[in-house]
Design an enzyme around this catalytic site. Structure first.
Site, PDB file in Angstrom:
ATOM      1  CE1 TYR A  60      -5.623  23.578 -11.793  1.00 15.56           C
ATOM      2  CE2 TYR A  60      -5.868  23.644  -9.408  1.00 15.56           C
ATOM      3  CZ  TYR A  60      -5.113  23.357 -10.532  1.00 15.56           C
ATOM      4  OH  TYR A  60      -3.850  22.839 -10.379  1.00 15.56           O
ATOM      5  CB  SER A 142       2.054  19.624  -4.902  1.00 18.88           C
ATOM      6  OG  SER A 142       2.409  20.145  -6.162  1.00 18.88           O
ATOM      7  CD  GLN A 162       4.478  16.360  -7.369  1.00 21.71           C
ATOM      8  OE1 GLN A 162       3.881  17.325  -6.906  1.00 21.71           O
ATOM      9  NE2 GLN A 162       4.997  16.350  -8.586  1.00 21.71           N
ATOM     10  CE1 TYR A 164       4.392  17.018 -12.010  1.00 24.72           C
ATOM     11  CE2 TYR A 164       4.842  18.909 -10.611  1.00 24.72           C
ATOM     12  CZ  TYR A 164       3.946  18.025 -11.177  1.00 24.72           C
ATOM     13  OH  TYR A 164       2.613  18.157 -10.911  1.00 24.72           O
ATOM     14  CB  THR A 190       4.477  13.521 -10.680  1.00 22.34           C
ATOM     15  OG1 THR A 190       4.012  13.502  -9.330  1.00 22.34           O
ATOM     16  CG2 THR A 190       3.298  13.473 -11.626  1.00 22.34           C
ATOM     17  NE  ARG A 199      -5.188  19.250 -16.024  1.00 21.33           N
ATOM     18  CZ  ARG A 199      -4.269  19.529 -15.107  1.00 21.33           C
ATOM     19  NH1 ARG A 199      -4.419  20.568 -14.306  1.00 21.33           N
ATOM     20  NH2 ARG A 199      -3.203  18.769 -14.979  1.00 21.33           N
ATOM     21  CE  LYS A 280       0.025  11.593  -7.889  1.00 17.80           C
ATOM     22  NZ  LYS A 280      -0.322  12.502  -8.968  1.00 17.80           N
ATOM     23  CG  HIS A 304      -1.794  14.117 -12.942  1.00 15.75           C
ATOM     24  ND1 HIS A 304      -0.442  14.144 -12.830  1.00 15.75           N
ATOM     25  CD2 HIS A 304      -2.224  15.310 -12.452  1.00 15.75           C
ATOM     26  CE1 HIS A 304      -0.056  15.303 -12.300  1.00 15.75           C
ATOM     27  NE2 HIS A 304      -1.125  16.036 -12.059  1.00 15.75           N
ATOM     28  N   GLY A 337     -10.462   8.742  -8.723  1.00 11.37           N
ATOM     29  CA  GLY A 337     -11.869   8.403  -8.540  1.00 11.37           C
ATOM     30  C   GLY A 337     -12.213   7.813  -7.187  1.00 11.37           C
ATOM     31  N   GLY A 358      -7.270  12.807  -3.962  1.00 12.82           N
ATOM     32  CA  GLY A 358      -7.025  14.197  -4.360  1.00 12.82           C
ATOM     33  C   GLY A 358      -8.274  15.028  -4.148  1.00 12.82           C
ATOM     34  NE  ARG A 359     -10.921  15.981 -10.022  1.00  9.97           N
ATOM     35  CZ  ARG A 359     -10.210  15.102 -10.729  1.00  9.97           C
ATOM     36  NH1 ARG A 359      -9.966  13.904 -10.229  1.00  9.97           N
ATOM     37  NH2 ARG A 359      -9.737  15.415 -11.930  1.00  9.97           N
TER      38      ARG A 359
HETATM   39  C1  LIG Z   1      -6.435  20.383  -8.047  1.00  5.68           C
HETATM   40  C2  LIG Z   1      -5.460  19.280  -8.269  1.00  5.68           C
HETATM   41  C3  LIG Z   1      -4.106  19.568  -8.308  1.00  5.68           C
HETATM   42  C4  LIG Z   1      -3.176  18.535  -8.510  1.00  5.68           C
HETATM   43  N1  LIG Z   1      -1.838  18.832  -8.480  1.00  5.68           N
HETATM   44  C5  LIG Z   1      -0.943  17.815  -8.582  1.00  5.68           C
HETATM   45  C6  LIG Z   1       0.454  18.076  -8.448  1.00  5.68           C
HETATM   46  O1  LIG Z   1       0.880  19.207  -8.209  1.00  5.68           O
HETATM   47  N2  LIG Z   1       1.302  17.020  -8.567  1.00  5.68           N
HETATM   48  C7  LIG Z   1       0.864  15.742  -8.809  1.00  5.68           C
HETATM   49  O2  LIG Z   1       1.667  14.821  -8.894  1.00  5.68           O
HETATM   50  N3  LIG Z   1      -0.454  15.472  -8.927  1.00  5.68           N
HETATM   51  C8  LIG Z   1      -1.360  16.470  -8.813  1.00  5.68           C
HETATM   52  N4  LIG Z   1      -2.694  16.189  -8.902  1.00  5.68           N
HETATM   53  C9  LIG Z   1      -3.141  14.792  -9.078  1.00  5.68           C
HETATM   54  C10 LIG Z   1      -3.360  14.111  -7.717  1.00  5.68           C
HETATM   55  O3  LIG Z   1      -2.151  13.941  -7.038  1.00  5.68           O
HETATM   56  C11 LIG Z   1      -4.027  12.734  -7.882  1.00  5.68           C
HETATM   57  O4  LIG Z   1      -3.271  11.948  -8.767  1.00  5.68           O
HETATM   58  C12 LIG Z   1      -5.464  12.820  -8.381  1.00  5.68           C
HETATM   59  O5  LIG Z   1      -6.116  13.925  -7.802  1.00  5.68           O
HETATM   60  C13 LIG Z   1      -6.206  11.530  -8.063  1.00  5.68           C
HETATM   61  O6  LIG Z   1      -7.517  11.579  -8.513  1.00  5.68           O
HETATM   62  P1  LIG Z   1      -8.771  12.005  -7.591  1.00  5.68           P
HETATM   63  O7  LIG Z   1      -8.757  13.509  -7.555  1.00  5.68           O
HETATM   64  O8  LIG Z   1      -9.937  11.463  -8.336  1.00  5.68           O
HETATM   65  O9  LIG Z   1      -8.558  11.419  -6.221  1.00  5.68           O
HETATM   66  C14 LIG Z   1      -3.634  17.211  -8.713  1.00  5.68           C
HETATM   67  C15 LIG Z   1      -4.994  16.937  -8.667  1.00  5.68           C
HETATM   68  C16 LIG Z   1      -5.920  17.943  -8.444  1.00  5.68           C
HETATM   69  C17 LIG Z   1      -7.380  17.605  -8.375  1.00  5.68           C
END
Ligand SMILES: Cc1cc2nc3c(=O)[nH]c(=O)nc-3n(C[C@H](O)[C@H](O)[C@H](O)COP(=O)(O)O)c2cc1C
Length: 408
Positions: A60, A142, A162, A164, A190, A199, A280, A304, A337, A358-359
């Site tokens: 996930y 979030s 954050q 929506y 966002t 996904r 965003k 995202h 990334g 994020g990741r």
């Molecule tokens: C598990 C996960 C959950 C996410 N949930 C949200 C969210 O609730 N709201 C949002 O705006 N972005 C969400 N994102 C996107 C992140 O805010 C971000 O844009 C993204 O992870 C950036 O890429 P990276 O993981 O390569 O750093 C999520 C990303 C991941 C990996």
């Protein structure tokens, strides 16, 4: 005994007194902390996370939409970065600090909003926010968070929320009011989620929230007992800011979010929110100009993390045109990334004021809770500092003085 092997080099049987100083024999250390400390890169934390977390949860986080082309391109774009180091500049320790929305940040790094975070580790958002606070950087909670906004202990200047645009404005308004009452300083809207991305890993894994106890997950329980124990013995996994949200995540997003949202909705948000407003999910000069003219104080060049529209433009590549279009009126951040401090240096060199991750931090969280996120941020700090020293930049703004370019 000396053996002559050539005219100039001779060999002898090794003597104990020569070997002893080279020996580094230690009892193997198995504590969770020491494995975290030995993680030298975010990729090391990812490997550790993969071992410790059930496959469906890891996927996930790690996965993206459709064929995952956007996610792969984001990583590949950073591999195309080229530094043009400056030399003999008399630099001492580089200064990594900056200001974001008028508040000091110790690094040009922000923890991105991520939903369902208590599924990655039972301390979830609290662990991430605490690590961000310790590091002196902002944390974005979030809307799909699994801890109430009131419990997020980050200094107010680094507390961002954050949202929506929901189908009914009353829900958006209630969330915004709650964020304001809980002392959140900035609002991040966002805009790249009118419907859920596909996904495919989640669909194939039968991933649901909360995780269902099926025959497959019961088998997994035997392989990841610590994770399951934590899930089953701590507060139930629910969305702290929402109601009625069980099930498969894509279906939930489609029930809630608003494909009909328009620029007027952003203007409305601008009217009801007094603090800084960040948008965003823009990837072009045109869209960035529209949202800035509607009142955004900052934009995040983002797709995202490749989790929405697959093959959407690559953020690092789109960054330049957005900075050129709105950089004098708004702060421009990017995400997607970013896996190292050198990546942050590259993005800053190409015009970003900061990167969201994020990741990268979620791998740390899955690998070891709050110390894992702390480790991820330490890695970023060390790498950014080293990259700046090697590139001859004493301050972040110097990175943009022709030190970074992107190979075609
Ligand atoms: C598990 C996960 C959950 C996410 N949930 C949200 C969210 O609730 N709201 C949002 O705006 N972005 C969400 N994102 C996107 C992140 O805010 C971000 O844009 C993204 O992870 C950036 O890429 P990276 O993981 O390569 O750093 C999520 C990303 C991941 C990996």
């Amino acid at each position: 005994m000396v053996v002559r092997t050539s005219a100039d080099v001779s060999r002898h049987v090794p003597r104990l007194r020569e070997i002893r100083p080279l020996l580094r024999l230690q009892m193997p250390r198995v504590s969770r902390r020491s494995r975290l400390e030995r993680a030298a890169t975010i990729e090391d934390l990812r490997t550790l996370a993969r071992k410790r977390i059930p496959r469906a949860v890891f996927d996930y986080v790690d996965g993206a939409a459709e064929s995952e082309v956007s996610a792969a391109r984001a990583l590949e774009s950073f591999a195309r970065v080229e530094f043009l180091p400056r030399v003999l500049r008399g630099l001492e320790t580089p200064d990594l600090s900056t200001s974001l929305l008028g508040s000091a940040s110790s690094l040009p790094v922000i923890l991105a909003p991520t939903g369902f975070t208590r599924m990655m580790h039972h301390e979830g958002e609290l662990a991430a926010a605490a690590a961000a606070a310790e590091a002196g950087i902002p944390y974005v909670l979030s809307t799909l968070g699994t801890m109430p906004p009131e419990r997020i202990a980050v200094p107010a200047s680094g507390r961002w929320f954050q949202v929506y645009l929901w189908k009914d404005r009353a829900t958006t308004r209630a969330l915004v009011d709650r964020a304001a009452e809980s002392g959140f300083r900035a609002l991040v809207l966002t805009v790249d989620t009118p419907v859920a991305g596909a996904r495919l890993r989640d669909a194939r894994n039968g991933f649901s929230i909360p995780p269902a106890l099926t025959a497959r997950t019961l088998l997994d329980l035997a392989r990841h007992p610590a994770w399951w124990w934590n899930v089953l013995t701590t507060e139930p996994l629910t969305f702290a800011s929402l109601t009625s949200t069980e099930g498969e995540p894509a279906a939930m997003v489609n029930r809630i979010f608003n494909p009909g949202a328009r620029l007027e909705d952003l203007q409305w948000l601008r009217r009801i929110w007094d603090g800084p407003l960040v948008v965003k999910g823009v990837l072009s000069a045109q869209e960035a100009s529209r949202v800035v003219s509607a009142g955004a104080d900052a934009v995040i060049v983002s797709n995202h993390g490749g989790r929405q529209l697959d093959r959407a433009a690559t953020p690092l590549e789109a960054l330049g045109e957005v900075v050129q279009a709105v950089g004098s009126q708004a702060e421009v951040y990017m995400d997607g990334g970013v896996r190292s401090g050198a990546d942050v240096a590259a993005a800053v060199g190409l015009g970003a004021r900061a990167c969201l991750i994020g990741r990268s931090y979620l791998f740390g969280l899955m690998a070891g809770g709050r110390p894992g996120v702390r480790r991820a941020l330490d890695i970023f700090r060390t790498e950014l500092s080293r990259t700046m020293s090697l590139a001859g930049a004493g301050r972040l703004d110097e990175l943009a003085e022709g030190i970074v370019r992107l190979r075609r």
